[in-house]
Design a protein around this motif. Sequence first.
Motif, PDB file in Angstrom:
ATOM      1  N   UNK A  76       6.320   8.326 -13.119  1.00  0.00           N
ATOM      2  CA  UNK A  76       6.642   7.135 -12.410  1.00  0.00           C
ATOM      3  C   UNK A  76       5.326   6.540 -11.602  1.00  0.00           C
ATOM      4  N   UNK A  77       4.391   7.262 -11.380  1.00  0.00           N
ATOM      5  CA  UNK A  77       3.296   6.647 -10.748  1.00  0.00           C
ATOM      6  C   UNK A  77       2.621   5.505 -11.560  1.00  0.00           C
ATOM      7  N   UNK A  78       2.001   4.620 -10.775  1.00  0.00           N
ATOM      8  CA  UNK A  78       1.200   3.628 -11.442  1.00  0.00           C
ATOM      9  C   UNK A  78      -0.031   4.493 -11.841  1.00  0.00           C
ATOM     10  N   UNK A  79      -0.427   3.879 -13.156  1.00  0.00           N
ATOM     11  CA  UNK A  79      -1.670   4.503 -13.600  1.00  0.00           C
ATOM     12  C   UNK A  79      -2.973   4.287 -12.781  1.00  0.00           C
ATOM     13  N   UNK A  80      -3.707   5.275 -12.692  1.00  0.00           N
ATOM     14  CA  UNK A  80      -4.848   5.336 -11.796  1.00  0.00           C
ATOM     15  C   UNK A  80      -5.955   4.585 -12.688  1.00  0.00           C
ATOM     16  N   UNK A  98      -0.597   9.844  -7.193  1.00  0.00           N
ATOM     17  CA  UNK A  98       0.609   9.381  -7.221  1.00  0.00           C
ATOM     18  C   UNK A  98       0.965   8.214  -6.735  1.00  0.00           C
ATOM     19  N   UNK A  99       0.333   7.074  -7.279  1.00  0.00           N
ATOM     20  CA  UNK A  99       0.244   5.726  -6.566  1.00  0.00           C
ATOM     21  C   UNK A  99       1.764   5.228  -6.853  1.00  0.00           C
ATOM     22  N   UNK A 100       2.307   4.861  -5.722  1.00  0.00           N
ATOM     23  CA  UNK A 100       3.624   4.013  -5.791  1.00  0.00           C
ATOM     24  C   UNK A 100       4.624   4.937  -6.483  1.00  0.00           C
ATOM     25  N   UNK A 129      11.383   7.482  -6.036  1.00  0.00           N
ATOM     26  CA  UNK A 129      11.295   6.007  -5.440  1.00  0.00           C
ATOM     27  C   UNK A 129      10.182   5.422  -5.910  1.00  0.00           C
ATOM     28  N   UNK A 130      10.244   4.167  -6.492  1.00  0.00           N
ATOM     29  CA  UNK A 130       9.104   3.198  -6.866  1.00  0.00           C
ATOM     30  C   UNK A 130       9.504   1.751  -6.096  1.00  0.00           C
ATOM     31  N   UNK A 131       8.313   0.752  -6.023  1.00  0.00           N
ATOM     32  CA  UNK A 131       8.616  -0.279  -5.671  1.00  0.00           C
ATOM     33  C   UNK A 131       9.450  -1.222  -6.550  1.00  0.00           C
ATOM     34  N   UNK A 146      14.652   2.143  -7.404  1.00  0.00           N
ATOM     35  CA  UNK A 146      13.645   0.883  -6.959  1.00  0.00           C
ATOM     36  C   UNK A 146      13.875   0.696  -5.612  1.00  0.00           C
ATOM     37  N   UNK A 147      13.025   0.282  -4.734  1.00  0.00           N
ATOM     38  CA  UNK A 147      13.209  -0.023  -3.218  1.00  0.00           C
ATOM     39  C   UNK A 147      12.118  -1.255  -2.955  1.00  0.00           C
ATOM     40  N   UNK A 148      12.940  -2.221  -2.109  1.00  0.00           N
ATOM     41  CA  UNK A 148      11.814  -2.893  -1.526  1.00  0.00           C
ATOM     42  C   UNK A 148      10.672  -2.739  -0.664  1.00  0.00           C
ATOM     43  N   UNK A 149      10.932  -1.380   0.079  1.00  0.00           N
ATOM     44  CA  UNK A 149      10.095  -0.896   0.916  1.00  0.00           C
ATOM     45  C   UNK A 149       9.896   0.638   0.627  1.00  0.00           C
ATOM     46  N   UNK A 150       8.731   0.868   0.175  1.00  0.00           N
ATOM     47  CA  UNK A 150       8.453   2.255  -0.241  1.00  0.00           C
ATOM     48  C   UNK A 150       8.108   2.924   1.106  1.00  0.00           C
ATOM     49  N   UNK A 151       8.914   4.032   1.458  1.00  0.00           N
ATOM     50  CA  UNK A 151       8.891   4.970   2.920  1.00  0.00           C
ATOM     51  C   UNK A 151       7.234   5.452   2.644  1.00  0.00           C
ATOM     52  N   UNK A 152       6.760   5.710   3.823  1.00  0.00           N
ATOM     53  CA  UNK A 152       5.566   6.357   3.885  1.00  0.00           C
ATOM     54  C   UNK A 152       5.827   7.870   3.805  1.00  0.00           C
ATOM     55  N   UNK A 153       5.300   8.504   2.480  1.00  0.00           N
ATOM     56  CA  UNK A 153       5.458   9.810   2.135  1.00  0.00           C
ATOM     57  C   UNK A 153       4.957  10.984   3.169  1.00  0.00           C
TER      58      UNK A 153
END
Length: 345
Positions: A76-80, A98-100, A129-131, A146-153
């Motif tokens: 799920x993470x955006x590619x580094x 594990x970006x986003x 959860x992803x943006x 999908x969430x409009x606001x990704x919580x601070x993990x």
Amino acid sequence: MTQNAPLSPRPPRHLRDVHRRVLTTAQLRAHGVTPAELSEQCRTGGPWQELLPHVILLHPDRPTGEERLHAALLYAARAAEPAVPAQPTADGPHRPLYTEAVLTGLAALALHGFSCAPAPDSLEHVDVLVPRQRRLRSAGYVRVLRTPDLPAPRTVSGLPVAPVPRALADAVARLTEADAVRRLLTEAVRGGHCEPAAVVRELTLAKLLHRPHVVDAVDALVAEGRSIAEDRLYRMVREYGLPDPVWNVDLRLPGGPHLGGLDAYWPDQAVALELDTRAPRQDDDALWSEYARKREHLERLGITVVHLTPRKLRDFPEQQAAVVRTALMASGDRDPAAYVLVLPR
């Protein structure tokens, strides 16, 4: 061996110590694994397996719970950036990226230590959860939310995990059994993971409070939270040497109206204490207005009102005891309060 000899089908030696034994195909390419080598390693009966699209498990056995969670995040993470090492090794200090992508739901609760959450290796789905703008689909056992606001993990066992209230809301959204919902919410409060108000806030944002089994569980949660807060209040008075108040009383003007209920009252000092255990719902503004009106009325009668929240009682009991003690000591500098009747509640 000549220059034209075929590549060895054995896994590249330098990947044997890779942490968690899970890599993306892009990371494998960065390690020098060619598409042909990857195909050979992932053949049926081969030493590797494709656990999720473009996510490779570097052994043929059943993945552990940790490997399943790590793979879900890598999927799920955006590619580094290619130049940035995205996978730690046994002899390197690099941390995974594990970006986003943030674990939530039952998987997150299991990492937070909930005993009633299934173990990660037995979960049918792992929620991530992803943006909202990410174009990513659920795949295999990974359910993309999908969430409009990704919580601070929060970082738990090296993995990005949603805070308990958010993870609870995402788990409850998928549960239809009242007992399962009640067990999760009860453990959240009894285990000290969070306060009821934070849970109800997330359930409200998730629009889950129209479900009867959720409402019933929330009512039990609020009652449980209040009971725990009252125990903390009794302990605070005892442990920090405050004078004993009268507990759980109603105040009334002689021959006049009811002034409201209080959790504790010191008649000689005219100091009232109230636990703010409100659960934020749609009528929260109206309830807060009622609290404010009661406080203003009591203070006009010369009664000092101290509001304490369950969270402050839990995290800063000494500080809250000092607030109460200051109010009691200041009573001698005030005009005498109006005479009120103190009745058991």
